[in-house]
Design a protein around this motif. Structure first.
Motif, PDB file in Angstrom:
ATOM      1  N   MET A 149     -11.302   5.067  -6.761  1.00  0.00           N
ATOM      2  CA  MET A 149      -9.840   4.693  -7.013  1.00  0.00           C
ATOM      3  C   MET A 149      -9.205   6.258  -7.457  1.00  0.00           C
ATOM      4  N   SER A 150      -9.796   6.798  -8.093  1.00  0.00           N
ATOM      5  CA  SER A 150      -9.372   8.219  -8.273  1.00  0.00           C
ATOM      6  C   SER A 150      -8.905   8.906  -7.258  1.00  0.00           C
ATOM      7  N   ASP A 151      -9.830   8.640  -6.153  1.00  0.00           N
ATOM      8  CA  ASP A 151      -9.258   9.545  -4.988  1.00  0.00           C
ATOM      9  C   ASP A 151      -8.222   9.049  -4.093  1.00  0.00           C
ATOM     10  N   VAL A 152      -8.042   7.618  -4.252  1.00  0.00           N
ATOM     11  CA  VAL A 152      -6.925   6.971  -3.708  1.00  0.00           C
ATOM     12  C   VAL A 152      -5.650   7.350  -4.270  1.00  0.00           C
ATOM     13  N   LEU A 153      -5.604   7.635  -5.727  1.00  0.00           N
ATOM     14  CA  LEU A 153      -4.489   7.719  -6.662  1.00  0.00           C
ATOM     15  C   LEU A 153      -4.239   9.421  -6.527  1.00  0.00           C
ATOM     16  N   ALA A 154      -5.210  10.265  -5.925  1.00  0.00           N
ATOM     17  CA  ALA A 154      -4.974  11.532  -5.969  1.00  0.00           C
ATOM     18  C   ALA A 154      -3.766  11.790  -5.217  1.00  0.00           C
ATOM     19  N   PRO A 155      -2.899  13.004  -5.646  1.00  0.00           N
ATOM     20  CA  PRO A 155      -1.863  13.249  -4.971  1.00  0.00           C
ATOM     21  C   PRO A 155      -2.080  14.033  -3.566  1.00  0.00           C
ATOM     22  N   SER A 205       0.819  -1.088  -0.131  1.00  0.00           N
ATOM     23  CA  SER A 205       0.160  -0.138   0.012  1.00  0.00           C
ATOM     24  C   SER A 205       0.917   1.224  -0.033  1.00  0.00           C
ATOM     25  N   GLY A 206       0.403   2.462   0.017  1.00  0.00           N
ATOM     26  CA  GLY A 206       0.978   3.570  -0.087  1.00  0.00           C
ATOM     27  C   GLY A 206       1.936   4.078  -1.327  1.00  0.00           C
ATOM     28  N   ILE A 207       1.845   3.113  -2.512  1.00  0.00           N
ATOM     29  CA  ILE A 207       2.322   3.294  -3.631  1.00  0.00           C
ATOM     30  C   ILE A 207       1.994   4.603  -4.539  1.00  0.00           C
ATOM     31  N   ALA A 208       2.610   5.683  -4.658  1.00  0.00           N
ATOM     32  CA  ALA A 208       2.091   6.739  -5.490  1.00  0.00           C
ATOM     33  C   ALA A 208       1.914   6.429  -6.765  1.00  0.00           C
ATOM     34  N   THR A 218       2.408   7.511  -9.544  1.00  0.00           N
ATOM     35  CA  THR A 218       3.714   7.873 -10.618  1.00  0.00           C
ATOM     36  C   THR A 218       4.786   6.590 -10.190  1.00  0.00           C
ATOM     37  N   ASP A 219       4.556   5.905  -9.350  1.00  0.00           N
ATOM     38  CA  ASP A 219       5.468   4.784  -8.837  1.00  0.00           C
ATOM     39  C   ASP A 219       5.183   3.503  -9.353  1.00  0.00           C
ATOM     40  N   LEU A 220       3.705   3.441  -9.687  1.00  0.00           N
ATOM     41  CA  LEU A 220       3.094   2.153  -9.882  1.00  0.00           C
ATOM     42  C   LEU A 220       3.904   1.531 -11.028  1.00  0.00           C
ATOM     43  N   PHE A 221       4.176   1.749 -12.101  1.00  0.00           N
ATOM     44  CA  PHE A 221       5.014   1.208 -13.128  1.00  0.00           C
ATOM     45  C   PHE A 221       6.261   0.624 -12.593  1.00  0.00           C
ATOM     46  N   ASN A 222       6.805   0.892 -11.663  1.00  0.00           N
ATOM     47  CA  ASN A 222       8.264   0.441 -11.000  1.00  0.00           C
ATOM     48  C   ASN A 222       8.025  -0.810 -10.286  1.00  0.00           C
ATOM     49  N   LEU A 223       6.649  -1.182 -10.195  1.00  0.00           N
ATOM     50  CA  LEU A 223       6.386  -2.285  -9.109  1.00  0.00           C
ATOM     51  C   LEU A 223       7.060  -3.414  -9.447  1.00  0.00           C
ATOM     52  N   ASN A 224       7.318  -3.830 -10.630  1.00  0.00           N
ATOM     53  CA  ASN A 224       7.998  -4.985 -10.899  1.00  0.00           C
ATOM     54  C   ASN A 224       9.474  -4.925 -10.432  1.00  0.00           C
ATOM     55  N   HIS A 253      15.167 -30.934 -20.808  1.00  0.00           N
ATOM     56  CA  HIS A 253      13.965 -30.836 -20.244  1.00  0.00           C
ATOM     57  C   HIS A 253      13.660 -29.731 -19.226  1.00  0.00           C
ATOM     58  N   ASP A 254      14.744 -28.635 -19.607  1.00  0.00           N
ATOM     59  CA  ASP A 254      14.628 -27.303 -18.756  1.00  0.00           C
ATOM     60  C   ASP A 254      13.255 -26.407 -19.434  1.00  0.00           C
ATOM     61  N   LEU A 255      12.985 -25.651 -18.597  1.00  0.00           N
ATOM     62  CA  LEU A 255      11.545 -24.857 -19.006  1.00  0.00           C
ATOM     63  C   LEU A 255      11.979 -23.344 -18.727  1.00  0.00           C
ATOM     64  N   VAL A 256      11.282 -22.615 -19.435  1.00  0.00           N
ATOM     65  CA  VAL A 256      11.225 -20.972 -19.244  1.00  0.00           C
ATOM     66  C   VAL A 256       9.733 -20.609 -19.021  1.00  0.00           C
ATOM     67  N   CYS A 257       9.780 -19.945 -18.022  1.00  0.00           N
ATOM     68  CA  CYS A 257       8.225 -19.562 -17.361  1.00  0.00           C
ATOM     69  C   CYS A 257       8.219 -18.309 -17.082  1.00  0.00           C
ATOM     70  N   VAL A 258       6.919 -17.791 -17.575  1.00  0.00           N
ATOM     71  CA  VAL A 258       6.961 -16.340 -17.268  1.00  0.00           C
ATOM     72  C   VAL A 258       5.394 -16.243 -16.197  1.00  0.00           C
ATOM     73  N   VAL A 259       5.520 -15.813 -15.045  1.00  0.00           N
ATOM     74  CA  VAL A 259       4.442 -15.589 -14.125  1.00  0.00           C
ATOM     75  C   VAL A 259       3.774 -14.347 -13.860  1.00  0.00           C
ATOM     76  N   PRO A 260       2.685 -14.179 -14.545  1.00  0.00           N
ATOM     77  CA  PRO A 260       1.845 -12.886 -14.486  1.00  0.00           C
ATOM     78  C   PRO A 260       1.648 -12.409 -13.078  1.00  0.00           C
ATOM     79  N   TRP A 261       1.589 -11.235 -12.536  1.00  0.00           N
ATOM     80  CA  TRP A 261       1.081 -11.140 -11.228  1.00  0.00           C
ATOM     81  C   TRP A 261       0.444  -9.671 -11.168  1.00  0.00           C
ATOM     82  N   HIS A 262      -0.513  -9.411  -9.904  1.00  0.00           N
ATOM     83  CA  HIS A 262      -0.932  -8.056  -9.589  1.00  0.00           C
ATOM     84  C   HIS A 262      -1.432  -7.944  -8.164  1.00  0.00           C
ATOM     85  N   LEU A 263      -1.829  -6.726  -7.980  1.00  0.00           N
ATOM     86  CA  LEU A 263      -2.147  -6.691  -6.486  1.00  0.00           C
ATOM     87  C   LEU A 263      -3.705  -6.687  -6.584  1.00  0.00           C
ATOM     88  N   SER A 264      -4.209  -7.445  -5.328  1.00  0.00           N
ATOM     89  CA  SER A 264      -5.521  -8.007  -5.213  1.00  0.00           C
ATOM     90  C   SER A 264      -6.492  -6.582  -5.515  1.00  0.00           C
TER      91      SER A 264
END
Length: 324
Positions: free
Chosen positions: A318-324, A66-69, A71-77, A164-175
């Motif tokens: 959500m707009s209120d949550v994201l408001a600066p 929580s508390g992520i601005a 403008t910083d959300l795109f850096n979550l990964n 037998h090796d694998l490559v795996c991409v795991v998509p994730w998000h916040l609830s």
């Protein structure tokens, strides 16, 4: 992940792929290898694939975010990607009953080493042993990333991939989209060698370019290399764009399309991405909410009126949550 085939996540890049055109004289695209179904490693790999696909129902991440601005959300990964991958490995070990139901691999355990290839290995270390059963090149993908695709750079030569090796991409998000507990959805899982071979095929046969598409592969590469071993394939032109698996069409196309249709709080991922992009571009959060309301009305006409009103109310909150 090693920096040889991975770059800082979620950085905006230009897609300068000039287009797709497969030369009629080109060799056929590679396919996933046909492995001996009776081989114990093939049986193990099949069960590990099943465990990876079961991740959405078993994955747990103990600390809410929580508390992520905005403008910083795109850096979550970048902020949470390593933690997500560690938790995926922990979950795989918790799912031992799925990939070792007959206790044939006692003493083996999945371990992650960020600077190795593959970066997750099923190893046995008891009594001085250091046996590797198979490996998984693992990448977490925050679904709301700016690029709208995994930032995976996969540059390893096919010879460094065990059968037998694998490559795996795991998509994730916040609830709660911009806050809450990390959750994962169905991952993309392929043969590691096949992915490397398809990447090379696409680079040399499916790009409309007059530039040199030669790829130089290191001599003597073999599976489970040490850190000092040379395992990176290098194109002679445009190395920065080499290895982007999401752009090796159609390798990941269906997976990306499905992932972007996944809903978070009743809103498709593709619309969340649009919303967050608007938040960075527009001057006021009221205009952002209005913009997303118009988008929702235009794209989701079949939603029941009560549901639509609930979603619009959520957008305003959500707009209120994201408001600066």
């Amino acid at each position: 992940m090693t920096d040889a085939h991975d770059e800082p996540a979620d950085e905006p890049v230009e897609d300068d792929d000039p287009g797709e055109f497969v030369d009629p004289a080109a060799p056929d695209a590679p396919t996933e290898p046909e492995l001996d179904p009776d081989d114990k490693y093939t049986i193990l790999q099949t069960r590990v694939r099943g465990a990876l696909l079961a991740l959405p129902g078993e994955f747990e991440f103990g600390n809410p975010v929580s508390g992520i601005a905005a403008t910083d959300l795109f850096n979550l990964n970048t902020l949470l990607g390593a933690g997500i991958e560690v938790e995926v490995v922990r979950t795989l070990n918790k799912l031992r009953s799925m990939w070792d139901p007959n206790e044939e691999w006692l003493g083996y355990r999945f371990e992650r080493s960020a600077q190795a290839f593959p970066d997750v290995r099923l190893v046995r270390r008891d009594e001085g042993a250091n046996d590797i059963a198979l490996g998984i090149e693992l990448k977490g993908w925050w679904l709301l990333s700016k690029e709208g695709e995994p930032s995976l750079r996969y540059k390893v030569t096919p010879d460094a991939c065990a059968p037998h090796d694998l490559v795996c991409v795991v998509p994730w998000h916040l609830s709660d989209a911009v806050a809450g507990l990390p959750q994962v959805i169905e991952p993309w899982v392929k043969s590691a060698r096949y992915a490397a071979e398809f990447r090379d095929w696409h680079w040399q046969n499916a790009k409309s370019t007059t530039n040199d598409t030669t790829i130089d592969h290191p001599a003597g590469a073999k599976p489970y290399p040490n850190k000092a071993d040379l395992v990176v394939a290098k194109p002679r032109f445009d190395p920065d764009n080499f290895g982007r698996l999401p752009r090796s069409h159609p390798l990941m196309d269906d997976f990306l399309a499905r992932s972007k249709e996944h809903e978070i709080l009743g809103i498709a991922v593709k619309n969340w991405i649009s919303f967050l992009r608007r938040h960075k571009q527009n001057a006021t959060h009221d205009s952002i909410a209005e913009s997303l309301q118009r988008l929702l009305k235009r794209q989701d006409r079949k939603i029941a009126p009560g549901t639509a009103e609930e979603l619009l109310s959520l957008i305003r909150r959500m707009s209120d949550v994201l408001a600066p």
